[in-house]
Write a protein that holds these residues in place. Structure first.
Motif, mmCIF file in Angstrom:
data_model
loop_
_atom_site.group_PDB
_atom_site.id
_atom_site.type_symbol
_atom_site.label_atom_id
_atom_site.label_comp_id
_atom_site.label_asym_id
_atom_site.label_seq_id
_atom_site.Cartn_x
_atom_site.Cartn_y
_atom_site.Cartn_z
ATOM 1 N N THR A 10 0.866 -1.188 0.000
ATOM 2 C CA THR A 10 0.000 0.000 0.000
ATOM 3 C C THR A 10 0.898 1.231 0.000
ATOM 4 N N PRO A 11 1.014 1.892 -1.147
ATOM 5 C CA PRO A 11 1.898 3.065 -1.190
ATOM 6 C C PRO A 11 1.294 4.225 -0.386
ATOM 7 N N ALA A 12 2.153 5.083 0.116
ATOM 8 C CA ALA A 12 1.678 6.260 0.856
ATOM 9 C C ALA A 12 1.671 7.458 -0.078
ATOM 10 N N GLU A 13 0.983 8.513 0.371
ATOM 11 C CA GLU A 13 1.100 9.768 -0.363
ATOM 12 C C GLU A 13 2.392 10.412 0.126
ATOM 13 N N ARG A 14 3.469 10.248 -0.629
ATOM 14 C CA ARG A 14 4.803 10.648 -0.139
ATOM 15 C C ARG A 14 5.048 12.115 -0.409
ATOM 16 N N LYS A 15 5.050 12.911 0.669
ATOM 17 C CA LYS A 15 5.240 14.348 0.501
ATOM 18 C C LYS A 15 6.375 14.879 1.364
ATOM 19 N N LYS A 16 6.562 14.271 2.528
ATOM 20 C CA LYS A 16 7.490 14.835 3.518
ATOM 21 C C LYS A 16 8.478 13.774 3.989
ATOM 22 N N ALA A 17 9.574 14.262 4.564
ATOM 23 C CA ALA A 17 10.540 13.372 5.201
ATOM 24 C C ALA A 17 11.172 14.114 6.369
ATOM 25 N N VAL A 18 11.511 13.378 7.417
ATOM 26 C CA VAL A 18 12.226 13.983 8.546
ATOM 27 C C VAL A 18 13.713 13.767 8.325
ATOM 28 N N ARG A 19 14.484 14.850 8.407
ATOM 29 C CA ARG A 19 15.939 14.770 8.232
ATOM 30 C C ARG A 19 16.626 15.476 9.385
ATOM 31 N N SER A 20 17.909 15.182 9.554
ATOM 32 C CA SER A 20 18.699 15.902 10.554
ATOM 33 C C SER A 20 18.816 17.344 10.124
ATOM 34 N N SER A 21 18.710 18.228 11.123
ATOM 35 C CA SER A 21 18.982 19.627 10.824
ATOM 36 C C SER A 21 19.757 20.176 12.014
ATOM 37 N N ARG A 22 20.101 21.448 11.964
ATOM 38 C CA ARG A 22 20.928 21.984 13.032
ATOM 39 C C ARG A 22 20.244 21.771 14.392
ATOM 40 N N GLY A 23 20.957 21.085 15.279
ATOM 41 C CA GLY A 23 20.458 20.890 16.640
ATOM 42 C C GLY A 23 19.247 19.980 16.755
ATOM 43 N N GLY A 24 18.946 19.185 15.759
ATOM 44 C CA GLY A 24 17.793 18.276 15.892
ATOM 45 C C GLY A 24 17.357 17.742 14.555
ATOM 46 N N THR A 25 16.037 17.726 14.356
ATOM 47 C CA THR A 25 15.514 17.228 13.090
ATOM 48 C C THR A 25 14.482 18.212 12.569
ATOM 49 N N SER A 26 14.192 18.109 11.296
ATOM 50 C CA SER A 26 13.114 18.950 10.768
ATOM 51 C C SER A 26 12.327 18.177 9.719
ATOM 52 N N LEU A 27 11.074 18.593 9.569
ATOM 53 C CA LEU A 27 10.189 17.975 8.582
ATOM 54 C C LEU A 27 10.380 18.728 7.263
ATOM 55 N N GLU A 28 10.860 18.010 6.254
ATOM 56 C CA GLU A 28 11.151 18.692 4.991
ATOM 57 C C GLU A 28 10.274 18.142 3.873
ATOM 58 N N ASN A 29 10.147 18.970 2.818
ATOM 59 C CA ASN A 29 9.430 18.483 1.642
ATOM 60 C C ASN A 29 10.280 17.428 0.946
ATOM 61 N N LEU A 30 9.634 16.399 0.506
ATOM 62 C CA LEU A 30 10.356 15.332 -0.185
ATOM 63 C C LEU A 30 10.626 15.771 -1.633
ATOM 64 N N PRO A 31 11.880 15.626 -2.125
ATOM 65 C CA PRO A 31 12.142 16.006 -3.517
ATOM 66 C C PRO A 31 11.205 15.258 -4.467
ATOM 67 N N ARG A 32 10.812 15.953 -5.531
ATOM 68 C CA ARG A 32 9.842 15.381 -6.482
ATOM 69 C C ARG A 32 10.236 13.981 -6.948
ATOM 70 N N ALA A 33 11.530 13.827 -7.208
ATOM 71 C CA ALA A 33 12.010 12.561 -7.766
ATOM 72 C C ALA A 33 11.714 11.380 -6.854
ATOM 73 N N LEU A 34 11.642 11.649 -5.532
ATOM 74 C CA LEU A 34 11.432 10.546 -4.591
ATOM 75 C C LEU A 34 9.956 10.277 -4.318
ATOM 76 N N ARG A 35 9.109 11.238 -4.692
ATOM 77 C CA ARG A 35 7.685 11.103 -4.335
ATOM 78 C C ARG A 35 7.032 9.890 -5.014
ATOM 79 N N ASP A 36 7.542 9.563 -6.197
ATOM 80 C CA ASP A 36 6.928 8.452 -6.931
ATOM 81 C C ASP A 36 7.596 7.114 -6.635
ATOM 82 N N ARG A 37 8.648 7.174 -5.807
ATOM 83 C CA ARG A 37 9.383 5.920 -5.558
ATOM 84 C C ARG A 37 9.122 5.399 -4.152
#
Lengths: 149, 725
Positions: B239-266
């Motif tokens: 069951t694929p998800a609607e892939r829009k966001k990803a959590v990544r490391s950022s300064r001093g913690g993590t942040s919710l970022e937009n997923l690059p277009r290329a990865l949204r379909d994969r």
């Protein structure tokens, strides 16, 4: 807390402790003493004994009113939220026979090691006729149980 | 006792000391599983911290204000916030810090790490605290690691964790917390794998997201899901998800970022990788001898195990998910706000307008019954919306409070409320109108005398006209409607009382700008905008705590008016004043002239046993919800008539303040409320008027009698009853 619950709770605390702190007052000033106490099952009266030569005796004879603090603290920080304390206030009276004999029996049953002390002719046995019990729990909750007369 | 133990050295007999997570990781390292290296700070360190600083007893005092089992969830929120602030403000004692720092410096230097909870008993087959305790990712340097250890410790007392323990009947006094510190593996793809699906034992389940696992665990990123045959590992369904966001490391913690277009379909995992993850979960199950819930991450082609715990079988899933829902994320709250402000509140206002179109006295009885039916149904519907949508949105203010406290570490953990207070509130606006009417009476002696006639039941045309005008001026939010014929007398009494006061109650001045500036300047660059957005959301959340009550009150008032009219008609039919009936009974009787309605039966107090003792409360405790000290006579509110009998300077004692009560607040010198919480309506309105307020007082309206002399200590949360028997 319901009325019956409070009665049970106070009885539990009194049962759990052998000693309480007796607060008295007289011209000599206020005074506190650690005393062994016993009590009627219906909680109407408490009993304690004291030599007649003591400061508390002088105060009791003079004022006729006293307070007794009974608590279940364990001398740990948790006591602040865990411990319960009952303050009993009322009128004190030195007992004479046959009242004294009956009270002494109740008292010695609870404190067998005080048999010699209590029966000494220099020892007075007092009854504290209770006006009010004040139960403090959870650090700051206070419930009052008054005796109807 | 070592206060830092390398994971691989945590022996089996120290499971209780390192917690379930550390123990499982330790066993897996020893067994050759790919696990990021790290250490565990055992529960002994936590215990030393709370003992040395006295925090342990402070927590217990906080949680023992009333029996744990009788605390409302809002009270748990408040207690959790106070406890968290306690951890934030209480540094680790130097002797303890030195020992921790030495090892962290040597072991980690500035390598990024994850600081994670590992409470004993946290994960077992019967309970799962997954997601309830906190973990922090991408932490660098000893100072920050130590700071975050305190936050993990504090999360032992989070609202959600407290509620879950309450449901499981666990004793909070026995709770303690170990902390795992692991080198951070920055995986490109992460997820969880259940070697046995908890809903279907013949299948295995894999969930995966792009980026770090945080998004999946806290529900902000939806995962792709694979259902596999448990025996063969073959994929049954993807069951694929609607892939829009990803959590990544950022300064001093993590942040919710937009997923690059290329990865949204994969999908995050390719077919071979699904098999690899399945193999890892089955290997863990084989090793631990029970089905496992494995958290993993993939960096390049290497798979790392982040943790493994037994699949919970005895947990009521809905209970934990409700607790987790208390932690509504910022994004969820934003969506909820949009729905409330854009749809629900306007609909509620519209519905109230539509329902008020009828002139009740002109309606035939059948039609009146229909109107009463509609209005009762509307009250029922909007009360449900109130609980399901409006109340959860209150968490916006709490989310802000937590972040504000983390940043500012204030002495008073509720000082953030001052920033949230709006310039105007609907409840205080209405009271200003009431005050203005009272001023007219104060300045006009003749008018006062006319109103006194009305109050005593004597006729007065001038007085009646004035009262009618006043009702109109107070507007549809007035909530000053009494059923039946007592309206004019009651309102005259109230207006005279308000006009008789020498010093009208003033609301507090606007919010202090310096606090807001201090808060916002603690964020830099792009984080600043996020802080501004959060503050805006929190203000909306706070404002709504007042407005939703007012609007809901409007619908309730309409229902009450129709009910009163119905009662009047039935009384006229019978030729006598009738007892009070429920809306359902009135509707039936209006529709059918032969129907004999039965009156509402209240709870009669059981006949008290004649005892030789008389029990009374002397001092009762709740939560300090409005700072101040008030002394006065109690006015216990059991019905609307109690409100209209309110005298200036009395103390308002009630079960829960609702919008129909707030008009007497300016007359009150203090408030005592059974319902607990710092953000309940009573606490909010008390703060507005600067009144002493204690909330969460068990049985307040039963223990206190109207006329009792009270002292309300809004600093300590204590109510003293000076009753003379």
């Amino acid at each position: 807390m319901k009325d019956a619950d409070l009665f049970v709770e106070i009885t539990k605390i009194l049962r759990s402790q052998k000693l309480g702190v007796l607060g008295t007052c007289g011209t000599a000033g206020p005074f506190c003493s650690l005393v062994g106490f016993s009590f009627e099952k219906d909680l109407s009266h408490l009993f304690f004994s004291t030599p007649r030569s003591t400061r508390k005796y002088a105060n009791l004879a003079e004022c006729g009113k006293a307070a007794l603090l009974v608590d279940n603290r364990m001398n740990r920080p948790e006591d602040l939220h865990d411990a319960q304390a009952v303050t009993v206030t009322g009128t004190v009276r030195e007992l004479k026979d046959p009242e004294r004999e009956r009270a002494e029996k109740i008292h010695i049953e609870r404190h067998p090691y005080l048999a010699g002390f209590s029966s000494s002719p220099t020892t007075a046995i007092f009854s504290l006729e209770v006006d009010e019990y004040s139960l403090v729990s959870r650090f700051q909750n206070v419930m009052i149980m008054r005796v109807k007369r | 006792m070592r206060l830092v133990i390398p994971l691989e050295e945590l022996s089996d007999d120290r499971k209780g000391s390192g917690g379930g997570k550390a123990w499982a990781l330790s066993r897996m390292i020893r067994e050759g599983f790919p696990v990021p290296g790290g250490v565990v700070v055992p529960v002994e360190a936590y215990r030393r911290y709370v003992d040395l600083t006295g925090a342990g007893e402070m927590i217990m005092m906080e949680l023992n204000r009333k029996p744990f089992a009788s605390m409302r969830w809002e009270e748990m929120w408040d207690a959790a916030l106070r406890i968290r602030n306690l951890f934030l403000k209480t540094p680790i004692p130097p002797e303890l810090e030195l020992e921790l720092a030495e090892t962290f410096d040597r072991r980690f230097g500035v390598v990024p790490v994850a600081v994670r909870s590992s409470a004993p008993g946290e994960d077992s087959e019967g309970s799962s605290f997954a997601g309830l305790h906190e973990s922090f990712v991408n932490i660098r340097g000893t100072r920050d690691i130590i700071e975050n250890i305190r936050l993990v410790w504090a999360s032992l007392w989070s609202d959600a964790a407290l509620l879950y323990r309450k449901e499981l009947g666990l004793d909070p006094a026995k709770s303690s917390m170990a902390v795992v510190i692991q080198e951070l593996v920055e995986g490109e793809r992460s997820g969880v794998a259940f070697s046995q699906n908890f809903t279907d034992p013949t299948t295995s389940l894999i969930e995966s997201v792009w980026g770090l696992n945080q998004g999946l665990v806290d529900g902000t990123v939806s995962p792709d899901r694979w259902l596999l045959d448990r025996k063969s590992g073959s994929v049954l369904k993807h069951t694929p998800a609607e892939r829009k966001k990803a959590v990544r490391s950022s300064r001093g913690g993590t942040s919710l970022e937009n997923l690059p277009r290329a990865l949204r379909d994969r999908p995050p995992l390719g077919p071979g990788e699904v098999g690899k993850v399945y193999g890892l979960a089955m290997k863990a199950e084989k090793w631990f001898g029970k089905p496992q819930d494995v958290e993993w991450t993939l960096r390049g082609n290497s798979i790392f195990t982040l943790q493994s715990r037994p699949v919970t079988t005895g947990v009521k899933k809905d209970e934990r998910s409700w607790n987790l829902s208390l932690r509504r994320s910022f994004e969820n709250l934003k969506a909820l706000r949009k729905r409330i402000e854009g749809d629900l509140i306007p609909s509620l206002i519209r519905e109230a307008e539509n329902l008020s179109k009828h002139s009740l006295s002109e309606l035939e009885e059948i039609k009146l019954a229909e109107v009463l039916e509609d209005r009762s149904a509307a009250v029922e519907k909007w009360t449900r919306v109130y609980w399901d949508e409006f109340i959860p949105f209150a968490h916006g203010a709490r989310l802000f409070g937590q972040i504000y406290n983390d940043r500012i570490k204030p002495e008073d953990p509720f000082s953030f409320i001052d920033i949230l207070r709006p310039e105007k509130m609907a409840g205080t606006e209405r009271n200003s109108r009431l005050e203005k009417i009272a001023k007219d009476i104060r300045q006009n002696r003749e008018l006062k005398e006319e109103l006194e006639k009305i109050e005593s039941g004597l006729p007065s045309v001038v007085g009646e006209v004035f009262i009618r005008k006043a009702v109109k001026e107070l507007g549809s939010d007035s909530a000053l409607i009494l059923p039946g014929r007592e309206q004019e007398m009651a309102l005259a009494r109230l207006l005279l009382e308000i006009s008789g006061r020498t010093a009208p109650q003033k609301t507090r001045p606007g919010k202090p700008k310096d606090l807001e500036g201090k808060f916002l300047s603690s964020f830099q660059d792009e984080e600043r905008q996020l802080a501004v957005d959060l503050l805006d959301l929190a203000r909306a959340s706070y404002r709504l705590r007042d407005e939703d009550n007012i609007y809901l009150g409007r619908v309730e008032r309409l229902r009450d008016e129709a009910l009163a009219e119905g009662m009047a008609r039935l009384s006229a039919r019978e030729g006598a004043i009738l007892e009070r009936y429920s809306a359902t009974e009135v509707i039936k009787a209006l529709k059918d002239t032969n129907y004999v309605p039965s009156p509402e039966i209240g709870d009669k107090p059981s006949e008290s046993e004649e005892r030789s003792f008389r029990v009374s409360p002397r001092q009762i405790t709740g939560q300090p919800a409005g700072q101040g000290l008030a002394k006065g006579k109690a006015r216990v509110i059991r019905g609307k008539n109690d409100l209209f009998s309110f005298r200036s300077g009395e103390i308002l004692v009630c079960d829960a303040i609702d919008p129909n009560m707030t008009f007497v607040v300016p007359l009150a010198s203090g408030i005592v409320e059974r319902r607990g919480g710092m953000l309940v309506h009573g606490a909010i309105i008390a703060r507005e008027y600067g009144l002493a307020c204690v909330t969460g007082v068990p049985d307040a309206t039963e223990l206190i009698e109207t006329g009792d002399e009270l002292t309300v200590d809004g600093y300590l949360g204590i109510v003293v009853i000076h009753r003379k028997d």
